[in-house]
Design a protein around this motif. Structure first.
Motif, PDB file in Angstrom:
ATOM      1  N   SER A 128       0.701  -1.140  -0.256  1.00 42.28           N
ATOM      2  CA  SER A 128      -0.075  -0.067  -0.030  1.00 42.28           C
ATOM      3  C   SER A 128       0.943   1.266   0.072  1.00 42.28           C
ATOM      4  O   SER A 128       1.866   1.176   0.391  1.00 42.28           O
ATOM      5  CB  SER A 128      -0.952   0.203   1.088  1.00 42.28           C
ATOM      6  N   LEU A 129       0.407   2.411  -0.459  1.00 41.24           N
ATOM      7  CA  LEU A 129       0.906   3.573  -0.477  1.00 41.24           C
ATOM      8  C   LEU A 129      -0.020   4.528  -0.430  1.00 41.24           C
ATOM      9  O   LEU A 129      -1.076   4.873  -1.251  1.00 41.24           O
ATOM     10  CB  LEU A 129       1.736   3.541  -1.957  1.00 41.24           C
ATOM     11  N   VAL A 130       0.205   5.759   0.371  1.00 42.70           N
ATOM     12  CA  VAL A 130      -0.541   6.970   0.568  1.00 42.70           C
ATOM     13  C   VAL A 130       0.138   8.017  -0.021  1.00 42.70           C
ATOM     14  O   VAL A 130       1.121   8.091   0.775  1.00 42.70           O
ATOM     15  CB  VAL A 130      -1.067   7.252   1.913  1.00 42.70           C
ATOM     16  N   MET A 131      -0.299   8.785  -0.980  1.00 41.24           N
ATOM     17  CA  MET A 131       0.584   9.939  -1.333  1.00 41.24           C
ATOM     18  C   MET A 131      -0.078  11.210  -1.660  1.00 41.24           C
ATOM     19  O   MET A 131      -1.436  11.252  -1.916  1.00 41.24           O
ATOM     20  CB  MET A 131       1.343   9.465  -2.974  1.00 41.24           C
ATOM     21  N   LEU A 132       0.409  12.265  -1.377  1.00 43.44           N
ATOM     22  CA  LEU A 132      -0.154  13.526  -1.668  1.00 43.44           C
ATOM     23  C   LEU A 132       0.390  14.347  -3.004  1.00 43.44           C
ATOM     24  O   LEU A 132       1.400  14.626  -3.071  1.00 43.44           O
ATOM     25  CB  LEU A 132       0.325  14.599  -0.472  1.00 43.44           C
ATOM     26  N   GLY A 169      -8.576  20.796  -6.956  1.00 41.08           N
ATOM     27  CA  GLY A 169      -7.928  19.803  -7.476  1.00 41.08           C
ATOM     28  C   GLY A 169      -6.423  19.784  -7.242  1.00 41.08           C
ATOM     29  O   GLY A 169      -5.672  19.159  -8.047  1.00 41.08           O
ATOM     30  N   THR A 170      -6.010  20.939  -6.861  1.00 37.50           N
ATOM     31  CA  THR A 170      -4.499  21.234  -6.710  1.00 37.50           C
ATOM     32  C   THR A 170      -3.807  20.382  -5.689  1.00 37.50           C
ATOM     33  O   THR A 170      -2.670  20.068  -5.902  1.00 37.50           O
ATOM     34  CB  THR A 170      -4.233  22.482  -6.787  1.00 37.50           C
ATOM     35  N   GLU A 171      -4.639  20.007  -4.866  1.00 39.32           N
ATOM     36  CA  GLU A 171      -4.062  19.131  -3.707  1.00 39.32           C
ATOM     37  C   GLU A 171      -4.956  17.630  -3.592  1.00 39.32           C
ATOM     38  O   GLU A 171      -6.074  17.895  -3.392  1.00 39.32           O
ATOM     39  CB  GLU A 171      -4.284  19.745  -2.432  1.00 39.32           C
ATOM     40  N   VAL A 172      -4.418  16.522  -3.873  1.00 40.22           N
ATOM     41  CA  VAL A 172      -5.268  15.521  -3.914  1.00 40.22           C
ATOM     42  C   VAL A 172      -4.338  14.388  -3.252  1.00 40.22           C
ATOM     43  O   VAL A 172      -3.093  14.061  -3.318  1.00 40.22           O
ATOM     44  CB  VAL A 172      -5.469  14.720  -5.271  1.00 40.22           C
ATOM     45  N   LYS A 173      -5.247  13.533  -2.263  1.00 35.78           N
ATOM     46  CA  LYS A 173      -4.554  12.383  -1.769  1.00 35.78           C
ATOM     47  C   LYS A 173      -4.928  11.253  -2.617  1.00 35.78           C
ATOM     48  O   LYS A 173      -6.038  10.860  -2.843  1.00 35.78           O
ATOM     49  CB  LYS A 173      -4.989  12.407  -0.262  1.00 35.78           C
ATOM     50  N   PHE A 174      -3.735  10.426  -2.875  1.00 35.45           N
ATOM     51  CA  PHE A 174      -4.085   8.840  -3.382  1.00 35.45           C
ATOM     52  C   PHE A 174      -3.737   8.090  -2.474  1.00 35.45           C
ATOM     53  O   PHE A 174      -2.852   7.814  -1.666  1.00 35.45           O
ATOM     54  CB  PHE A 174      -3.008   8.844  -4.534  1.00 35.45           C
ATOM     55  N   LEU A 175      -4.753   7.001  -2.267  1.00 36.38           N
ATOM     56  CA  LEU A 175      -4.776   6.019  -1.381  1.00 36.38           C
ATOM     57  C   LEU A 175      -4.695   4.668  -2.213  1.00 36.38           C
ATOM     58  O   LEU A 175      -5.587   4.363  -3.152  1.00 36.38           O
ATOM     59  CB  LEU A 175      -6.002   5.864  -0.595  1.00 36.38           C
ATOM     60  N   ILE A 176      -3.649   3.944  -2.324  1.00 34.60           N
ATOM     61  CA  ILE A 176      -3.314   2.877  -3.283  1.00 34.60           C
ATOM     62  C   ILE A 176      -3.246   1.650  -2.510  1.00 34.60           C
ATOM     63  O   ILE A 176      -2.460   1.281  -1.523  1.00 34.60           O
ATOM     64  CB  ILE A 176      -2.164   3.122  -3.805  1.00 34.60           C
ATOM     65  N   ASN A 177      -4.094   0.805  -2.890  1.00 32.61           N
ATOM     66  CA  ASN A 177      -3.772  -0.784  -2.261  1.00 32.61           C
ATOM     67  C   ASN A 177      -3.636  -1.908  -3.407  1.00 32.61           C
ATOM     68  O   ASN A 177      -4.548  -1.874  -4.145  1.00 32.61           O
ATOM     69  CB  ASN A 177      -5.090  -0.921  -1.333  1.00 32.61           C
TER      70      ASN A 177
END
Ligand code: HEM
Length: 179
Positions: A128-132, A169-177
């Protein structure tokens, strides 16, 4: 924005919607370039925005959905043009967590005037990865398309949730599993 982003975009529009739609969106936009792009040239991002807006009006497809499909297409451009950049990665999580520290660093060596987003890693495990994501261009769905194809490239899939942290939408969190 680099010319390769425009030339590949217009090629895809031609393939999916035909040359008449390419002509239409160029004519309707107010383009300093006149709609003539070379892959190594640099052009204003506002030109891409206008082309996307007019394409969205013609097709009834939301700009984010157009950018998603374009991101998926752009991955094959990367695979063809920069195979060496991808070859060093063993897993999609490793690759995506290296965009900021390696991939886009190399891109900037090739194109010093590239306009790139920033990706800040908030959490990372083997699966998993959480990125801004941060960028004034708000091309998060282009990123989502690239991420989808990154998993496909490694013959796997993932659930990717995108959380807009502000309205533009210039700041978005991606939650990747990874599945
Ligand atoms: C933009 C190259 C991987 C996310 C760009 C641009 C290039 C590029 C040339 C356009 C710069 C400009 O127009 O000035 C590459 C290469 C890669 C790679 C060669 C791999 C070898 C990725 C991956 C992601 C990503 C895996 C996943 C999220 C983005 C986004 C943009 C971008 C979202 C749009 C600009 C913005 O949001 O500000 N990249 N990229 N890139 N790249 Fe990458």
């Amino acid at each position: 924005m680099k010319g390769i982003v425009f030339t590949e975009f217009l090629d895809l529009v031609e393939e999916k919607f035909g040359l008449d739609v390419v002509d239409k969106i160029i004519t309707e936009s107010n383009l300093e370039s006149g709609g003539v792009y070379t892959s190594v040239g640099t052009y204003s991002f506002s030109e891409m925005l206008q082309l996307l807006q007019h394409l969205s009006e013609h097709t009834g497809i939301a700009i984010d959905d157009l950018l998603l499909v374009y991101g998926e297409h752009f991955f094959s451009v990367i695979e063809t043009s920069y195979p060496g950049l991808l070859a060093i990665y063993q897993s999609p999580i490793e690759m995506l967590s290296s965009i900021e520290s390696h991939i886009h660093v190399e891109v900037r060596k090739i194109y010093p005037d590239a306009e790139l987003p920033t990706f800040k890693i908030l959490e990372k495990t083997d699966s998993s990865l959480v990125m801004l994501y941060n960028s004034s261009r708000a091309m998060h769905h282009f990123g989502l398309g690239l991420m989808n194809k990154t998993f496909e490239h490694f013959n796997t899939t993932a659930t990717i949730v995108l959380e807009k942290l502000n309205k533009d939408g210039t700041e978005v969190k991606f939650l990747i599993n990874k599945k």
